[in-house]
Design a protein around this motif. Sequence first.
Motif, PDB file in Angstrom:
ATOM      1  N   ASP A 142      29.821  13.924  45.540  1.00 37.67           N
ATOM      2  CA  ASP A 142      29.065  15.103  45.934  1.00 37.67           C
ATOM      3  C   ASP A 142      29.595  16.309  45.163  1.00 37.67           C
ATOM      4  N   GLU A 143      28.724  16.985  44.398  1.00 38.28           N
ATOM      5  CA  GLU A 143      29.225  18.058  43.551  1.00 38.28           C
ATOM      6  C   GLU A 143      29.647  19.288  44.347  1.00 38.28           C
ATOM      7  N   GLN A 144      29.081  19.492  45.520  1.00 35.20           N
ATOM      8  CA  GLN A 144      29.541  20.614  46.344  1.00 35.20           C
ATOM      9  C   GLN A 144      30.980  20.376  46.820  1.00 35.20           C
ATOM     10  N   ALA A 145      31.328  19.119  47.046  1.00 37.35           N
ATOM     11  CA  ALA A 145      32.708  18.792  47.404  1.00 37.35           C
ATOM     12  C   ALA A 145      33.638  19.065  46.227  1.00 37.35           C
ATOM     13  N   ARG A 146      33.163  18.815  45.015  1.00 42.73           N
ATOM     14  CA  ARG A 146      33.971  19.116  43.836  1.00 42.73           C
ATOM     15  C   ARG A 146      34.173  20.628  43.692  1.00 42.73           C
ATOM     16  N   VAL A 147      33.116  21.384  43.943  1.00 42.95           N
ATOM     17  CA  VAL A 147      33.229  22.844  43.883  1.00 42.95           C
ATOM     18  C   VAL A 147      34.207  23.345  44.935  1.00 42.95           C
ATOM     19  N   ALA A 148      34.131  22.798  46.132  1.00 38.98           N
ATOM     20  CA  ALA A 148      35.060  23.188  47.195  1.00 38.98           C
ATOM     21  C   ALA A 148      36.500  22.854  46.812  1.00 38.98           C
ATOM     22  N   ALA A 149      36.692  21.700  46.153  1.00 41.59           N
ATOM     23  CA  ALA A 149      38.043  21.323  45.723  1.00 41.59           C
ATOM     24  C   ALA A 149      38.560  22.275  44.655  1.00 41.59           C
ATOM     25  N   LEU A 150      37.682  22.745  43.765  1.00 41.60           N
ATOM     26  CA  LEU A 150      38.086  23.730  42.760  1.00 41.60           C
ATOM     27  C   LEU A 150      38.487  25.049  43.433  1.00 41.60           C
ATOM     28  N   ASP A 151      37.688  25.472  44.406  1.00 41.14           N
ATOM     29  CA  ASP A 151      38.040  26.684  45.161  1.00 41.14           C
ATOM     30  C   ASP A 151      39.414  26.543  45.804  1.00 41.14           C
ATOM     31  N   THR A 152      39.626  25.427  46.473  1.00 43.71           N
ATOM     32  CA  THR A 152      40.896  25.212  47.174  1.00 43.71           C
ATOM     33  C   THR A 152      42.061  25.220  46.200  1.00 43.71           C
ATOM     34  N   PHE A 153      41.900  24.544  45.082  1.00 50.63           N
ATOM     35  CA  PHE A 153      42.951  24.488  44.062  1.00 50.63           C
ATOM     36  C   PHE A 153      43.342  25.889  43.606  1.00 50.63           C
ATOM     37  N   LEU A 154      42.360  26.720  43.291  1.00 44.12           N
ATOM     38  CA  LEU A 154      42.662  28.050  42.766  1.00 44.12           C
ATOM     39  C   LEU A 154      43.180  28.993  43.855  1.00 44.12           C
ATOM     40  N   LEU A 155      42.605  28.924  45.037  1.00 43.63           N
ATOM     41  CA  LEU A 155      43.069  29.798  46.122  1.00 43.63           C
ATOM     42  C   LEU A 155      44.500  29.482  46.510  1.00 43.63           C
ATOM     43  N   ASP A 156      44.881  28.215  46.439  1.00 40.92           N
ATOM     44  CA  ASP A 156      46.257  27.829  46.746  1.00 40.92           C
ATOM     45  C   ASP A 156      47.254  28.406  45.743  1.00 40.92           C
ATOM     46  N   LEU A 157      46.777  28.760  44.545  1.00 44.43           N
ATOM     47  CA  LEU A 157      47.653  29.380  43.547  1.00 44.43           C
ATOM     48  C   LEU A 157      47.930  30.850  43.857  1.00 44.43           C
ATOM     49  N   ASP A 158      47.166  31.413  44.783  1.00 45.86           N
ATOM     50  CA  ASP A 158      47.394  32.765  45.314  1.00 45.86           C
ATOM     51  C   ASP A 158      47.482  33.814  44.203  1.00 45.86           C
ATOM     52  N   PRO A 159      46.405  33.983  43.433  1.00 41.88           N
ATOM     53  CA  PRO A 159      46.446  34.998  42.370  1.00 41.88           C
ATOM     54  C   PRO A 159      46.552  36.404  42.953  1.00 41.88           C
ATOM     55  N   ARG A 160      47.329  37.235  42.308  1.00 42.14           N
ATOM     56  CA  ARG A 160      47.505  38.610  42.757  1.00 42.14           C
ATOM     57  C   ARG A 160      46.808  39.555  41.782  1.00 42.14           C
ATOM     58  N   PRO A 161      46.064  40.531  42.296  1.00 40.97           N
ATOM     59  CA  PRO A 161      45.393  41.478  41.404  1.00 40.97           C
ATOM     60  C   PRO A 161      46.383  42.146  40.449  1.00 40.97           C
ATOM     61  N   ASP A 162      45.962  42.296  39.214  1.00 37.45           N
ATOM     62  CA  ASP A 162      46.783  42.899  38.170  1.00 37.45           C
ATOM     63  C   ASP A 162      45.925  43.946  37.466  1.00 37.45           C
ATOM     64  N   PRO A 163      46.254  45.222  37.594  1.00 37.28           N
ATOM     65  CA  PRO A 163      45.415  46.266  36.975  1.00 37.28           C
ATOM     66  C   PRO A 163      45.238  46.091  35.472  1.00 37.28           C
ATOM     67  N   GLN A 164      46.258  45.601  34.787  1.00 40.79           N
ATOM     68  CA  GLN A 164      46.130  45.412  33.346  1.00 40.79           C
ATOM     69  C   GLN A 164      45.170  44.266  33.019  1.00 40.79           C
ATOM     70  N   ALA A 165      45.213  43.220  33.824  1.00 44.22           N
ATOM     71  CA  ALA A 165      44.268  42.123  33.631  1.00 44.22           C
ATOM     72  C   ALA A 165      42.843  42.603  33.892  1.00 44.22           C
ATOM     73  N   ALA A 166      42.660  43.406  34.939  1.00 40.71           N
ATOM     74  CA  ALA A 166      41.338  43.937  35.249  1.00 40.71           C
ATOM     75  C   ALA A 166      40.840  44.849  34.127  1.00 40.71           C
ATOM     76  N   LEU A 167      41.740  45.637  33.547  1.00 37.92           N
ATOM     77  CA  LEU A 167      41.368  46.504  32.428  1.00 37.92           C
ATOM     78  C   LEU A 167      40.934  45.665  31.229  1.00 37.92           C
ATOM     79  N   ALA A 168      41.697  44.615  30.918  1.00 43.75           N
ATOM     80  CA  ALA A 168      41.334  43.755  29.794  1.00 43.75           C
ATOM     81  C   ALA A 168      39.965  43.119  30.017  1.00 43.75           C
ATOM     82  N   THR A 169      39.704  42.657  31.224  1.00 41.75           N
ATOM     83  CA  THR A 169      38.408  42.053  31.539  1.00 41.75           C
ATOM     84  C   THR A 169      37.281  43.061  31.332  1.00 41.75           C
ATOM     85  N   ALA A 170      37.481  44.282  31.824  1.00 39.86           N
ATOM     86  CA  ALA A 170      36.448  45.306  31.698  1.00 39.86           C
ATOM     87  C   ALA A 170      36.184  45.659  30.233  1.00 39.86           C
ATOM     88  N   LEU A 171      37.241  45.719  29.421  1.00 43.18           N
ATOM     89  CA  LEU A 171      37.065  46.070  28.016  1.00 43.18           C
ATOM     90  C   LEU A 171      36.325  44.971  27.256  1.00 43.18           C
TER      91      LEU A 171
END
Length: 271
Positions: A142-171
């Motif tokens: 089921d591809e929705q289960a795969r999407v949910a597993a991707l969400d879980t994988f990334l959320l478990d990594l607990d990314p923290r906002p980084d203003p410099q990363a956000a600036l690079a993305t915007a540029l």
Amino acid sequence: MAAPRRDTRGIVDAAELFARVRFRRHEPAEPLRPYLEHYWLIDWDLPQPYASHVVPHPSVNIVFQRYAGQDPFGEVAGIGLDLFTQKLEGRGRVCGIQFRPGGFRPFAPDRPLSSLTGQRLRLPEVLPDSGSAVAAVLDPDDEQARVAALDTFLLDLDPRPDPQAALATALVDRIRTDRAIRHVGEFAEAQGMTVRALQRLFSAYVGVGPKWIILRYRIHEALEHAETAETVNWAALAADLGYADQAHLVRDFTATVGVPPTAYASGHQPS
């Protein structure tokens, strides 16, 4: 963030690819959207081998992969500088995460993104203790289960906002959407930055320099014109994309895609 892109920019002969594989894009969970473009899922069952070609975006990808006759694995793919070719045969499955330019750094805050450029590294080399994610992502039918597993994988990594990363993305977003941006010096000045400061930011948080990104998005647009337009005025397109003349566009396109734009538009594909 908008829904996943519907364009095929970067995919060489997208119609042929889509005729041979099931290709879908999915939006990630809301907390992940500042960092991700989308998820991309591919499944295939081919009677004959097929080689797909992609002109990479200025993005890091995490790719979970299962190929015939191989053990499944995950890898981190840094920005590819050259045309990427992947042979597909038999039955297989790929579940990919395309990060926004700058969006991967919050998941690996101690690693300058330039250290990944041109590299394809097994997932635990970059993100330790991530090996169990491979089965969780690839096993469900089921591809929705795969999407949910991707969400879980990334959320478990607990990314923290980084203003410099956000600036690079915007540029990078500005470069992608504004055709008037053609010269790094003028762009840096418009952002209130020196060229050197802009280059350092992009090296650490994107992985390639701003000039490379400007050129790569030009090639993506030229490739899409070659794919979709019945006829292309290459001299006019070259001028519209900011090239000095048609010869410069032809040279960049040929070096990146492997064939000249007129040949590509006539159906000749890279080998």
